[in-house]
Design a protein around this motif. Structure first.
Motif: not given
Length: 274
Positions: A147-158
């Motif tokens: 979950x942490x690895x995926x969040x680092x690469x895929x997260x919202x652009x705000x």
């Protein structure tokens, strides 16, 4: 005498479904889900209510656990690891919600987090002897690290700072897999007592409502919602996928739960893994 062999229509339908092949059961499940989605779309006009109701149902499930812990004085059948994962994603989501939104979701998350921490305290200290530690055997890093690895690469652009955007993505991904230790424990036990079953079923209903929100939004925008500008090109598709994954993870248990309830059984029996 004439009533002795009588079966209600619901039991007749359940008996018929039970005799069908696995493929037919999956098809029937999909048809039922589509009917529920269409009904929700027609009845609920503000789809953001789905998340509010989902969080409220999660809280209700926790209140059921609290009732069990305080009256029966046992935590048998409950996964401490799922509760820890739940506390982690709720704490992160509460922080992000306070920074980014500060609305009714923030209040519900706070109440749910307090209830979850209380459940953890009871399981770890007051009812430790009843905790099935040997059966609650899924390592936490199996869920936290991906979950942490995926969040680092895929997260919202705000407009928020990077760490807040990564944390928001992390809590979304962790929530989607937080129930896995509980399902693993139940698979090991195979016989689930009522209060634990009610709690997991509540999680299943909550996840279905969250998934329904995304599906209806995608349908209403003819697919454009998936790639909303300014949100990160892969962010919303990944969230959508996470919701679907969590819904399917819980769907199998919900089937056996409904099957047990319709049969008048308080205990949920899971099939032996092949």
């Amino acid at each position: 005498m004439g009533q002795k062999g009588y079966q209600s229509p619901a039991k007749k339908v359940l008996s018929w479904v039970r005799k069908q092949s696995k493929k037919v059961k999956i098809l029937l499940g999909l048809i039922t889900s589509i009917i529920l989605l269409v009904t929700l779309k027609l009845v609920v006009h503000d789809h953001n209510y789905f998340f509010v109701v989902a969080e409220a149902i999660h809280l209700i499930g926790l209140l059921v656990l609290i009732y069990k812990l305080t009256t029966l004085k046992t935590c048998s059948g409950l996964s401490l690891k799922t509760q820890v994962l739940t506390a982690i994603f709720l704490a992160v989501r509460l922080y992000c919600s306070f920074i980014m939104e500060a609305d009714i979701h923030t209040v519900l998350d706070f109440i749910t987090l307090v209830a979850t921490v209380w459940v953890i305290y009871m399981m770890k200290f007051k009812l430790k002897s009843a905790y099935m530690a040997d059966l609650d055997n899924m390592p936490l890093y199996y869920t936290i690290v991906p979950a942490a690895a995926l969040a680092f690469f895929v997260h919202p652009t705000t407009s928020h700072i990077l760490i807040n955007r990564v944390l928001w993505a992390f809590c979304v991904y962790l929530e989607s897999v937080s129930v896995l230790p509980q399902l693993r424990l139940m698979q090991n036990v195979q016989i689930i007592e009522p209060f634990s079953a009610h709690y997991v079923f509540a999680l299943g209903v909550a996840r279905f409502l969250g998934c329904a929100h995304w599906i209806i939004q995608v349908y209403d925008t003819a697919g454009a919602y998936i790639y909303l500008a300014g949100r990160g090109y892969f962010w919303i598709p990944t969230v959508f996928l996470a919701e679907i994954v969590q819904t399917f993870i819980l769907a199998d248990f919900c089937y056996y739960y409904v099957k047990s309830v319709m049969s008048g059984q308080l205990i949920v029996r899971l099939p032996t893994p092949v």
